[in-house]
Design an enzyme around this catalytic site. Structure first.
Site, PDB file in Angstrom:
ATOM      1  N   CYS A  85      -1.045  -7.305 -21.519  1.00 25.56           N
ATOM      2  CA  CYS A  85      -1.628  -6.031 -20.095  1.00 25.56           C
ATOM      3  C   CYS A  85      -1.325  -6.394 -19.240  1.00 25.56           C
ATOM      4  O   CYS A  85      -0.769  -5.953 -18.093  1.00 25.56           O
ATOM      5  CB  CYS A  85      -3.228  -6.904 -19.602  1.00 25.56           C
ATOM      6  N   ASP A 112       2.451 -12.425 -14.687  1.00 23.89           N
ATOM      7  CA  ASP A 112       2.251 -14.144 -14.024  1.00 23.89           C
ATOM      8  C   ASP A 112       3.576 -15.119 -15.231  1.00 23.89           C
ATOM      9  O   ASP A 112       4.188 -16.064 -14.513  1.00 23.89           O
ATOM     10  CB  ASP A 112       1.087 -14.527 -13.939  1.00 23.89           C
ATOM     11  N   HIS A 151       0.745  -1.063   0.456  1.00 28.05           N
ATOM     12  CA  HIS A 151      -0.622  -0.144   0.057  1.00 28.05           C
ATOM     13  C   HIS A 151       0.751   1.144   0.098  1.00 28.05           C
ATOM     14  O   HIS A 151       0.581   2.580  -0.523  1.00 28.05           O
ATOM     15  CB  HIS A 151      -0.859  -0.461   0.844  1.00 28.05           C
ATOM     16  N   GLU A 162      -0.549 -16.266 -19.278  1.00 28.75           N
ATOM     17  CA  GLU A 162      -0.367 -16.068 -18.194  1.00 28.75           C
ATOM     18  C   GLU A 162       0.503 -17.655 -17.574  1.00 28.75           C
ATOM     19  O   GLU A 162       1.255 -17.062 -16.192  1.00 28.75           O
ATOM     20  CB  GLU A 162      -0.436 -15.327 -16.820  1.00 28.75           C
TER      21      GLU A 162
HETATM   22  C1  PEP Z   1      -0.387 -10.240 -15.003  1.00 27.68           C
HETATM   23  O1  PEP Z   1      -0.159 -11.317 -14.230  1.00 27.68           O
HETATM   24  O2  PEP Z   1       0.668 -10.310 -16.604  1.00 27.68           O
HETATM   25  C2  PEP Z   1      -1.454 -10.064 -14.932  1.00 27.68           C
HETATM   26  C3  PEP Z   1      -1.753  -8.712 -15.559  1.00 27.68           C
HETATM   27  O3  PEP Z   1      -2.377  -9.973 -13.324  1.00 27.68           O
HETATM   28  P1  PEP Z   1      -2.115  -9.809 -12.423  1.00 27.68           P
HETATM   29  O4  PEP Z   1      -0.996  -9.307 -12.435  1.00 27.68           O
HETATM   30  O5  PEP Z   1      -2.970  -9.094 -11.901  1.00 27.68           O
HETATM   31  O6  PEP Z   1      -2.148 -10.782 -11.560  1.00 27.68           O
HETATM   32 MG    MG Z   2      -1.400 -12.957 -13.219  1.00 24.79          MG
END
Ligand code: PEP
Ligand code: MG
Length: 843
Positions: A764, A717, A455, A693
């Site tokens: 993403c 991930d 945080h 991922e």
């Molecule tokens: C990722 O793993 O790249 C992803 C976008 O998901 P998170 O970061 O929410 O695990």
């Molecule tokens: Mg992820």
């Protein structure tokens, strides 16, 4: 050595005199480089202030140092931010090592040209060797070149014996361990550290002594290994100076030497290193002074003054804490800070905590003892679970715990007496402390504990404060007021920054600001490469507020709504109506022309949800996480599907499943979605896709592709699972790099498989938000980049600066490289060779 005579400095230029405090640049006004004065020049030839040797002259010709026979060194720096003129407008008339006469011309400059292209012509004249001085005409407003300007204080003339220093304190003698004596590098480390103290500090060798703040004077002592040396100091922090410098000398001033003698080992060193590393918690850089944050110890009595009295005390304190947190929330309404304070407020009436505390009150314990035991034991429990996010909740709990405890004990929160340009240093900062920082004075902070996903890190990013976490404990020994350079982007804290480093960073920051302005102005334009290839730039969001912000920054939709973040820090599940309301509000904000990709709950691993209780797992990242957990608890997923489907028609709706590793998971989830859609009477299903991922999904992308509408690659991930490196591990942070060719090859094969089946692919994960990665991802054929909200204008501009054909070439090249560092280097070279650095184009 005979006592040295006062040194007279002649004005190197004609012009208007100014005090250093009036110089609008903290590097100089802080006197970090040295004390002196400033001239706003009316002449254009910089002359030597005394006879001496040119000890340094910058290639760019904007700064020169002259050193006289006594080791007095004066640095003259023409203009502010003139380093980035790269020599334009300056003519050097001397070379390094050259002997010069007083008044000899050193540098000529074209005042009009420099004034036009740099921030200012203000020229600094600084006594870099640190001797005190007096102004010869203190009331004069102007000066003429060659006129006597200042004089080194005669207090310096005690050089020969070094024993006439009044109330100076002397260290025990020590033996110099450095094989080559105090040559340039160790001497620089010693003088930089000495400059961190207010006291006058001298280094003694037999009957000679030198100003320990002067690199040149130290070197002039010509020390050799085995010399017996002493440090003396006079002034308010003399003892601390002696302690730090003796330890530094015994440890080799940054050089590797044989074991330090006993006495020195016992002392604590301020700094025997010039660089500390950590993990970037919030990007940016700052040059400022250390301010150590230490919380006072709270004294708690175990025995209470009667159950009812203590009960009333606790209730009062909890109420007062709730009010204080409400006030903080109101002040920060709509921001990340407000969310955190709301979470803290919820902890105040957590039934388990209250039950524990009241149980202790009924056993006769004091309110302070009962509350402290309840919060600390629960925090310990969280910490012991080996889960990064729970560990962060433990930090929140400790924060709330302390807030209430202070109220019980009647301890007022004394505001820190922060200096200007403070760089806070702490074992750990609490979210409350971070959220209430005075950003007018604090430039950044550095902590020993904490993580990049904490945080505190989220708040630091929201406040725009550069910060590092996971820095070694040595940082806690730095003296208050020490000038340091925080380069959070590189994960570095420089303890002895030199002028060139500071200037380079300032120039970089200035360029970044200019670029940011330019990118913002064009944020609403589409991201089309120079050869006409369009890339969709969407946003990664976790709240309605972020969606709204992303639209103002030019987002073309939402590529990843991290739905679990909508309900993080909640003790109770949101009602189906609340969920539906949230998704619909987000969809409405986007409108029917923009796409919305809602990721179903990705709980588990580093993201526990308080209202989805889970068994402790030995390896949560490899356990019931994401879609696996949802399929184990189908009601949870069905309820979420229904809530998401309520927004069908309000935006171009997409549903995305996280952590898919098996085809059967996709099939099961699709069946459930179809059933829920049918029950709601929907004739058309939203698009359904999966995150790539997990390596199995990437490797089988050709098998998944016919069954999905799209893929979105979660590089965070995918990197941790491909390289088998925990994404939040502070010691692996630099190696768990998404630029690793293993990760890139998985991206390449995923895109190929998707395109073969006519499906689009987004990225993403955080890689999509890296400027360096943009050409690579375009070249690999990625169709959409879903990026962190503040970076949308930058990423769009980066796409516009590239040509698809160039991107394809570099992508092919880096896939064949051996490691992440090589990929980064190749991309850096590509960036330098292809980016248009010409001034802003109007188009
Ligand atoms: C990722 O793993 O790249 C992803 C976008 O998901 P998170 O970061 O929410 O695990
Ligand atoms: Mg992820």
């Amino acid at each position: 050595m005979t006592p040295s005579k006062p040194v007279e400095l002649l004005a190197p230029l004609s012009g208007v005199l100014l005090a250093l405090d009036q110089v609008p640049d903290p590097v100089f006004s802080s006197r970090m480089i040295g004390d002196g004065l400033c001239i706003d020049p009316t002449s254009q030839t910089l002359c030597a202030p005394f006879a001496g040797v040119i000890s340094n002259i910058q290639d760019t010709g904007h700064a020169v140092s002259v050193t006289d026979a006594n080791g007095v060194q004066v640095l003259m720096h023409i203009g502010l931010d003139t380093v980035h003129l790269a020599g334009k407008g300056f003519t050097r008339l001397v070379v390094e090592g050259q002997q010069v006469e007083a008044g000899q011309a050193l540098i000529e400059f074209d005042a009009d040209d420099v004034a036009l292209n740099a921030r200012s012509l203000l020229t600094l004249v600084l006594v870099a060797s640190g001797e005190p001085f007096v102004l010869l005409a203190p009331d004069a407003d102007t000066v003429v070149v060659g006129q006597p300007l200042m004089q080194i204080s005669p207090a310096d003339a005690t050089e020969a014996t070094g024993r006439d220093e009044g109330d100076a304190v002397f260290s025990e003698p020590l033996t110099l361990p450095n094989a080559n004596g105090l040559h340039a590098r160790p001497a620089a480390v010693l003088s930089q550290t000495a400059k961190g103290f207010k006291a006058t500090v001298r280094l003694h060798k037999q009957t000679q002594s030198a100003n320990a703040k002067s690199l040149v004077a130290i070197m002039a002592l010509q020390t050799v290994q085995g010399d017996t040396l002493q440090i003396s100091a006079a002034g308010e922090d003399a003892d601390a100076a002696i302690k730090a410098l003796v330890t530094l000398l015994a440890q080799g001033c940054g050089e590797t030497v044989a074991a330090a003698p006993q006495a020195a080992q016992a002392a604590t060193s301020e700094a025997s290193v010039t660089l500390l590393r950590g993990v970037c918690a919030s990007p940016g850089s700052a040059f400022g002074q250390v301010f150590q944050v230490a919380e006072p110890a709270l004294h708690i009595t175990e025995k209470g003054a009667g159950t009812s009295v203590e009960h009333a005390t606790l209730t009062r304190a909890l109420l007062a804490a709730a009010e204080a947190l409400q006030a903080l929330q109101d002040k920060a309404a709509g921001s990340a800070q407000a969310e955190i304070f709301r979470a803290h407020q919820e902890l105040l009436d957590d039934p388990t905590l209250l039950e524990q505390a009241h149980g202790l009150l009924s056993k006769g314990k004091s309110a302070a003892y009962a509350w402290n035991s309840a919060t600390t034991s629960t925090a310990k429990l969280f910490l012991g679970m080996g889960n990064a996010l729970l560990a962060e909740r433990a930090a929140d709990l400790a924060d709330v715990g302390r807030r209430v405890l202070k109220l019980i004990l009647g301890i007022q929160d004394s505001a820190w007496e922060l200096p200007e340009r403070a760089i806070l240093v702490a074992e750990l900062l609490t979210p409350s402390q971070t959220a209430s920082l005075d950003t007018g004075k604090v430039l950044g902070f550095v902590t020993v504990g904490g993580g990049a996903t904490s945080h505190v890190a989220i708040l630091a990013r929201a406040l725009g404060l550069p910060s590092l976490c996971g820095v070694s404990r040595e940082v806690l020994a730095l003296a208050n007021g020490k000038q340091v350079l925080l380069d959070a982007d590189k994960g570095e804290l420089h303890l002895a920054p030199d002028l060139a480093e500071i200037e380079a960073l300032q120039v970089e920051r200035e360029q970044q600001l200019q670029r940011r302005e330019r990118d913002m102005a064009q944020a609403s334009a589409p991201a089309i490469t120079r050869d006409g290839h369009r890339i969709d730039i969407t946003a990664n969001v976790a709240s309605l507020q972020e969606v709204q912000q992303s639209l103002t920054l030019g987002a073309e939709g939402v590529g990843l709504l991290r739905s679990e973040f909508l309900y993080l820090d909640r003790n109770r599940a949101p009602s189906p109506e609340e969920q539906a309301g949230t998704y619909s509000a987000i969809a409405r904000a986007l409108g029917t022309e923009r796409s919305l990709v809602v990721r179903t709950l990705d709980v588990g691993g580093d993201k526990p949800l308080a209202y989805v209780p889970m068994d402790a797992e030995a390896n949560p990242f490899l356990g019931l996480r994401g879609i696996r957990l949802c399929l184990e608890r189908p009601e949870l997923l069905r309820e979420q599907f229904r809530a998401i489907l309520a927004s069908a028609g309000l935006a171009r709706l997409h549903i995305m499943l996280p952590m898919v590793s098996l085809l059967s998971e996709l099939h099961q989830a699709r069946r459930m979605l179809e059933e829920e859609a049918q029950a709601l009477g929907l004739s058309e299903l939203p698009k359904l896709g999966i995150m790539i991922e997990v390596p199995s999904a990437a490797l089988m992308a050709d098998v998944f592709a016919p069954h999905v509408d799209f893929f979105s690659i979660g590089t965070n991930d995918l990197t941790q699972y491909t390289l088998a490196m925990d994404r939040d591990h502070p010691r692996l942070a630099s190696q768990a790099d998404s630029f690793h060719p293993a990760v890139l090859r998985l991206i390449a094969s995923t895109v190929k498989a998707a395109h073969a089946h006519g499906k689009w692919v987004g990225v993403c994960g955080a890689l999509a938000s890296e400027v360096l990665a943009v050409p690579l991802l375009i070249g690999l054929g990625v169709d959409e980049l879903s990026v962190s909200v503040p970076l949308i204008p930058t990423i769009k501009a980066t796409v516009r600066e590239r040509a698809l054909t160039d991107c394809q070439l570099i992508a092919r090249q880096v896939l064949g490289l051996e490691e992440a560092a090589h990929v980064r280097e190749a991309l850096r070279q590509f960036h330098a060779a292809t980016v248009d650095t010409s001034p802003v184009r109007e188009n």
